[in-house]
Design a protein around this motif. Structure first.
Motif, PDB file in Angstrom:
ATOM      1  N   GLN A 210     -17.681   3.390   3.076  1.00 58.05           N
ATOM      2  CA  GLN A 210     -17.690   2.269   2.126  1.00 58.05           C
ATOM      3  C   GLN A 210     -16.915   2.642   0.869  1.00 58.05           C
ATOM      4  O   GLN A 210     -16.134   1.850   0.342  1.00 58.05           O
ATOM      5  N   THR A 211     -17.133   3.869   0.383  1.00 59.52           N
ATOM      6  CA  THR A 211     -16.441   4.320  -0.817  1.00 59.52           C
ATOM      7  C   THR A 211     -14.938   4.316  -0.585  1.00 59.52           C
ATOM      8  O   THR A 211     -14.164   3.928  -1.462  1.00 59.52           O
ATOM      9  N   GLY A 212     -14.520   4.716   0.610  1.00 58.81           N
ATOM     10  CA  GLY A 212     -13.094   4.715   0.943  1.00 58.81           C
ATOM     11  C   GLY A 212     -12.478   3.340   0.781  1.00 58.81           C
ATOM     12  O   GLY A 212     -11.402   3.196   0.186  1.00 58.81           O
ATOM     13  N   TRP A 213     -13.188   2.315   1.247  1.00 55.98           N
ATOM     14  CA  TRP A 213     -12.663   0.952   1.115  1.00 55.98           C
ATOM     15  C   TRP A 213     -12.599   0.528  -0.341  1.00 55.98           C
ATOM     16  O   TRP A 213     -11.633  -0.114  -0.775  1.00 55.98           O
ATOM     17  N   ALA A 214     -13.639   0.877  -1.115  1.00 58.92           N
ATOM     18  CA  ALA A 214     -13.636   0.521  -2.541  1.00 58.92           C
ATOM     19  C   ALA A 214     -12.462   1.195  -3.239  1.00 58.92           C
ATOM     20  O   ALA A 214     -11.780   0.580  -4.071  1.00 58.92           O
ATOM     21  N   VAL A 215     -12.193   2.438  -2.905  1.00 52.73           N
ATOM     22  CA  VAL A 215     -11.076   3.168  -3.511  1.00 52.73           C
ATOM     23  C   VAL A 215      -9.751   2.488  -3.157  1.00 52.73           C
ATOM     24  O   VAL A 215      -8.898   2.266  -4.024  1.00 52.73           O
ATOM     25  N   LEU A 216      -9.597   2.116  -1.889  1.00 56.56           N
ATOM     26  CA  LEU A 216      -8.365   1.439  -1.478  1.00 56.56           C
ATOM     27  C   LEU A 216      -8.184   0.127  -2.235  1.00 56.56           C
ATOM     28  O   LEU A 216      -7.085  -0.195  -2.689  1.00 56.56           O
ATOM     29  N   GLY A 217      -9.288  -0.612  -2.387  1.00 55.55           N
ATOM     30  CA  GLY A 217      -9.236  -1.889  -3.111  1.00 55.55           C
ATOM     31  C   GLY A 217      -8.790  -1.668  -4.547  1.00 55.55           C
ATOM     32  O   GLY A 217      -7.924  -2.381  -5.067  1.00 55.55           O
ATOM     33  N   ALA A 222      -4.741  -1.781  -8.896  1.00 49.66           N
ATOM     34  CA  ALA A 222      -4.009  -1.061  -9.943  1.00 49.66           C
ATOM     35  C   ALA A 222      -2.507  -1.132  -9.700  1.00 49.66           C
ATOM     36  O   ALA A 222      -1.716  -1.232 -10.649  1.00 49.66           O
ATOM     37  N   THR A 223      -2.111  -1.111  -8.446  1.00 54.32           N
ATOM     38  CA  THR A 223      -0.687  -1.184  -8.116  1.00 54.32           C
ATOM     39  C   THR A 223      -0.114  -2.541  -8.513  1.00 54.32           C
ATOM     40  O   THR A 223       0.946  -2.626  -9.135  1.00 54.32           O
ATOM     41  N   ILE A 224      -0.864  -3.599  -8.161  1.00 51.06           N
ATOM     42  CA  ILE A 224      -0.387  -4.946  -8.494  1.00 51.06           C
ATOM     43  C   ILE A 224      -0.330  -5.132 -10.008  1.00 51.06           C
ATOM     44  O   ILE A 224       0.652  -5.635 -10.567  1.00 51.06           O
ATOM     45  N   LEU A 225      -1.381  -4.663 -10.667  1.00 49.18           N
ATOM     46  CA  LEU A 225      -1.409  -4.769 -12.129  1.00 49.18           C
ATOM     47  C   LEU A 225      -0.225  -4.023 -12.733  1.00 49.18           C
ATOM     48  O   LEU A 225       0.452  -4.517 -13.657  1.00 49.18           O
ATOM     49  N   GLY A 226       0.028  -2.824 -12.242  1.00 49.95           N
ATOM     50  CA  GLY A 226       1.138  -2.003 -12.747  1.00 49.95           C
ATOM     51  C   GLY A 226       2.461  -2.732 -12.552  1.00 49.95           C
ATOM     52  O   GLY A 226       3.298  -2.785 -13.468  1.00 49.95           O
ATOM     53  N   TYR A 227       2.643  -3.323 -11.409  1.00 50.54           N
ATOM     54  CA  TYR A 227       3.884  -4.021 -11.116  1.00 50.54           C
ATOM     55  C   TYR A 227       4.049  -5.225 -12.034  1.00 50.54           C
ATOM     56  O   TYR A 227       5.121  -5.470 -12.592  1.00 50.54           O
ATOM     57  N   MET A 228       2.941  -5.969 -12.223  1.00 54.86           N
ATOM     58  CA  MET A 228       3.024  -7.155 -13.086  1.00 54.86           C
ATOM     59  C   MET A 228       3.313  -6.746 -14.531  1.00 54.86           C
ATOM     60  O   MET A 228       4.090  -7.399 -15.234  1.00 54.86           O
ATOM     61  N   SER A 229       2.747  -5.655 -15.010  1.00 53.77           N
ATOM     62  CA  SER A 229       3.019  -5.174 -16.369  1.00 53.77           C
ATOM     63  C   SER A 229       4.488  -4.799 -16.501  1.00 53.77           C
ATOM     64  O   SER A 229       5.145  -5.112 -17.492  1.00 53.77           O
TER      65      SER A 229
END
Ligand code: HEM
Length: 238
Positions: A210-217, A222-229
């Motif tokens: 479960q933690t693995g999925w949360a980390v991936l999410g 963070a990747t999308i946010l970084g790209y949008m910034s």
């Protein structure tokens, strides 16, 4: 070429979405308790851990009390046995390795807590070992006559040495009686106890996945946010 790879077998806890099947873990525990615990310890598991399999506090207490654990006499201070309590760990079935060897053709039955991690492809290996006892193939004896199973040992092509000191522990359908209506065939009992030993070796398996999925999410976010910034900061610059 006579030593075989473990059989293919599926467990509910397999895969990235794997979850324990608690009914199965309870059945597997029953097999451990009624069959394997005569020879094998489970030193890393405390009785209270069984609550994770869905047993109530009263059931855990009763299970613990059914085992004798080493203690001290409160009056004399001498070593003695007493009924287990939920905070005790599963006891060793033999007083020491000498007693264990004496009862098992000079081999010590290994602790099973971490067995599914200790062996390559552990869960399938345990299942295959339990269902794999057989006659020695004629070709093996023809090629290597000196490999004939010595008396007191048992041939099993899934065991690295081919001959082991454990007699087949699961020999008859109905050897244990399941309360949930599952048919206790040898195959089913072997699967259930293997599933139980996946849990003893990694009780936090579900949490890890479960933690693995949360980390991936989070990483995706963070990747999308970084790209949008990035787009925002550089907007309008040539
Ligand atoms: C070895 C499982 C019942 C005696 C083993 C091994 C496993 C295992 C996984 C290790 C093989 C390896 O080292 O790769 C089980 C399970 C049982 C069970 C799941 C119950 C269903 C028993 C019983 C006895 C016993 C009832 C005694 C009467 C031994 C001994 C060894 C052994 C002596 C060491 C064999 C050797 O190194 O040659 N068992 N066992 N086991 N078991 Fe069991």
């Amino acid at each position: 070429e006579f030593h075989l790879h473990p059989k293919k077998v599926h467990f509910a806890s397999d895969g990235a979405f794997g979850k324990f099947d608690r009914q199965q873990l309870q059945r597997g525990f029953q097999v451990y308790k009624e069959v394997c615990s005569a020879c094998h310890s489970l030193s890393h598991v405390a009785f209270r851990d069984l609550a994770q399999l869905g047993y109530s506090e009263a059931e855990v207490k009763a299970i613990a009390a059914g085992f004798s654990v080493p203690g001290t006499d409160p009056n004399t201070g001498e070593a003695t046995m007493r009924p287990g309590t939920p905070t005790d760990y599963f006891p060793k079935p033999f007083a020491n390795d000498i007693a264990a060897r004496a009862a098992n053709n000079n081999a010590v039955p290994p602790d099973l807590s971490l067995m599914t991690k200790a062996r390559h492809n552990g869960p399938a290996y345990v299942y295959s070992l339990l269902t794999g006892f057989t006659e020695q193939p004629a070709e093996l004896l023809k090629e290597f006559p000196e490999a004939k199973t010595p008396s007191g040992l048992h041939y099993n092509p899934y065991f690295a040495n081919l001959n082991l000191a454990m007699a087949p522990p699961l020999t008859a359908d109905g050897q244990v009686e399941y309360g949930d209506g599952t048919k206790p065939t040898v195959d089913q009992m072997a699967k259930d106890v293997s599933a139980f030993l996946i849990w003893t070796a990694e009780p936090k398996l579900e949490k890890r996945k479960q933690t693995g999925w949360a980390v991936l999410g989070f990483l995706l976010f963070a990747t999308i946010l970084g790209y949008m910034s990035y787009r925002n900061i550089w907007a309008g610059k040539k």
